[in-house]
Design a protein around this motif. Structure first.
Motif, short mmCIF file in Angstrom:
data_model
loop_
_atom_site.label_atom_id
_atom_site.label_comp_id
_atom_site.label_asym_id
_atom_site.label_seq_id
_atom_site.Cartn_x
_atom_site.Cartn_y
_atom_site.Cartn_z
N GLU A 1 0.96 -0.90 0.01
CA GLU A 1 -0.11 0.22 -0.05
C GLU A 1 0.99 1.28 0.02
O GLU A 1 0.57 2.60 -0.48
CB GLU A 1 -1.30 -0.25 1.41
N LEU B 1 0.94 3.53 -2.58
CA LEU B 1 0.65 5.22 -1.98
C LEU B 1 1.73 6.21 -2.94
O LEU B 1 1.56 7.30 -3.21
CB LEU B 1 0.28 5.71 -1.35
N LYS C 1 1.57 6.74 -6.62
CA LYS C 1 0.28 8.05 -7.32
C LYS C 1 0.38 9.41 -6.87
O LYS C 1 0.90 9.65 -7.33
CB LYS C 1 -0.68 7.68 -6.77
N ALA D 1 -2.48 11.52 -6.67
CA ALA D 1 -2.81 10.99 -5.67
C ALA D 1 -4.27 12.25 -4.94
O ALA D 1 -3.93 13.40 -5.46
CB ALA D 1 -1.89 11.45 -4.78
N THR D 2 -5.22 11.69 -4.05
CA THR D 2 -6.26 12.60 -3.76
C THR D 2 -5.71 13.11 -2.19
O THR D 2 -4.63 13.10 -2.10
CB THR D 2 -6.91 12.10 -3.24
N GLU E 1 -7.01 13.16 0.35
CA GLU E 1 -6.76 12.16 2.25
C GLU E 1 -5.87 11.84 1.82
O GLU E 1 -5.31 10.72 2.44
CB GLU E 1 -8.16 11.65 1.63
N GLU E 2 -4.97 10.76 0.08
CA GLU E 2 -3.60 9.74 0.29
C GLU E 2 -2.83 10.95 0.37
O GLU E 2 -2.10 10.32 1.18
CB GLU E 2 -4.13 9.97 -0.93
N LEU F 1 -2.48 11.12 3.99
CA LEU F 1 -1.88 9.70 5.27
C LEU F 1 -0.69 9.30 4.97
O LEU F 1 0.16 9.20 5.57
CB LEU F 1 -3.17 8.70 4.30
N TYR F 2 -0.32 9.48 3.82
CA TYR F 2 1.54 9.46 3.82
C TYR F 2 2.31 10.48 3.87
O TYR F 2 3.05 10.05 4.87
CB TYR F 2 2.02 10.24 2.23
#
Length: 378
Positions: free
Chosen positions: A5, A9, A12, A18-19, A21-22, A25-26
């Motif tokens: 994952e 990520l 992306k 990537a969004t 939110e992503e 998260l990263y």
């Protein structure tokens, strides 16, 4: 967040897909590692304070941009975070800072990635090249209508009164091709490159049987009265309604069946086995066709369908088989490839040269490409 994952990520974010939110998260995962690991190697990663400053700036800039137009390019930050991950789990990561000795040489015309390409062979032997076929009705087979949708999908629409002789069609993808097919019972099938599926235009009997070569992912429509069966390389997979992937390429060392949802039963040479979600059956012809079962990361298995190459301690020969099929190139080797394994993620929709450069960035492999011939060197 597991390793696969994180790798996906990271890719992306590097691509700019990537969004918000992503990205958050990263950033959270990156900061969490900082607090718990303490294993910063400045000669590999650079100045820690400077990297932190750049990371924060890039994330703030990315979050301010709308999803539809975001283009985040931050290879240095991705490189640093990638190496951090490697220090914690071992192995190599494809997006490390490129080696100064990178030597990939590509001919004038680069090779574009594969796409939706397939040939449909009807019962009478007529072949339809789906890539250039117009949308709408392509053919009638018995009482079944075959339609191509606007998004490039092939859909079979069978009359409920269908009966009589079973008619078979075959869909074949070339190297550099993939395709999405909806069978007459509503089952969805995605074919990977250099693969094929033979299937009835309507399921008239007490079972639904198809045959495949290569790799295919199935989302089977539930029908308790008619088990769905897939034959590949001597094995048979039987389900009622479930999601699973079969990799049965002739040039791979084994047939791999991976279950995502539901339950499947495998049969080969009078052996039987039941798979649970997250498990993979491994059948090697060199081991008297014994069925071995292990837990796997389904994100890694399904990377091809989701538009990625994901390598998890994967040897260079296995990686090159995937690249050869997707980019329609012929691969040869010069020198010893023993022990050359890779961890990483890269989009399948990049040109061949870009994928090869990311592999070369590890510093342990190099390439020379001439047309569709690729030489691999240590």
């Amino acid at each position: 967040m597991n390793k696969i994952e994180f790798l996906t990520l990271t890719e992306k974010i590097s691509d700019g897909t990537a969004t918000d939110e992503e990205i958050r998260l990263y950033n959270a995962y990156y900061n969490s590692f900082q607090k718990t690991s303490g294993a910063w190697v400045e000669e590999l990663l650079g100045n820690q304070e400077e990297i932190d400053t750049e990371l924060s700036a890039h994330i703030r800039a990315a979050v301010r941009q709308p999803h539809s137009i975001r283009k985040v390019i931050w290879p240095r930050i991705v490189a640093a975070a990638s190496i951090i991950l490697c220090l914690s789990i071992g192995g190599y990561f494809l997006l490390r800072k490129p080696s100064a000795q990178q030597t990939v040489r590509v001919s004038k015309n680069d090779i574009a990635p594969g796409g939706n390409k397939a040939i449909l062979t009807l019962a009478g032997g007529q072949k339809i090249v789906l890539t250039g076929a117009k949308n709408g009705l392509l053919a009638n087979q018995g009482n079944t209508r075959i339609n191509k949708t606007a998004d490039g999908q092939l859909v079979y629409d069978a009359s409920k009164s269908e009966s009589g002789t079973t008619i078979y069609n075959t869909m074949t993808t070339p190297r550099g091709g993939q395709y999405h097919l909806t069978l007459a019972d509503g089952t969805n099938v995605w074919l990977n490159a250099a693969s094929s599926i033979k299937y009835p235009t309507a399921f008239n009997g007490d079972e639904r049987l198809v045959e495949i070569t290569g790799e295919a992912y199935f989302e089977v429509a539930h029908n308790a009265a008619k088990p769905f069966k897939v034959s590949s390389g001597g094995q048979t997979v039987e389900v009622l309604g479930t999601h699973f992937n079969i990799n049965a390429y002739a040039d791979e060392p084994a047939i791999r069946t991976t279950l995502l949802e539901g339950s499947v039963k495998l049969t080969i040479n009078k052996q039987k086995a039941i798979l649970k979600p997250g498990q993979q059956a491994f059948i090697s012809g060199g081991n008297n066709d014994l069925i071995k079962i292990k837990a796997v990361d389904v994100n890694e298995v399904m990377a091809w369908k989701n538009g990625y190459f994901i390598f998890n301690d994967e040897n260079i020969e296995s990686i090159m088989r995937k690249i050869s099929r997707w980019y329609d190139i012929d691969v040869t080797y010069q020198g010893d490839m023993t022990g050359k394994e890779f961890v990483g993620s890269v989009s399948r929709f990049k040109n061949a040269s870009e994928v090869l450069r990311k592999l070369e960035a590890t510093g342990i492999i190099h390439f020379k490409m001439d047309g569709r011939r690729l030489q691999v060197m240590p």
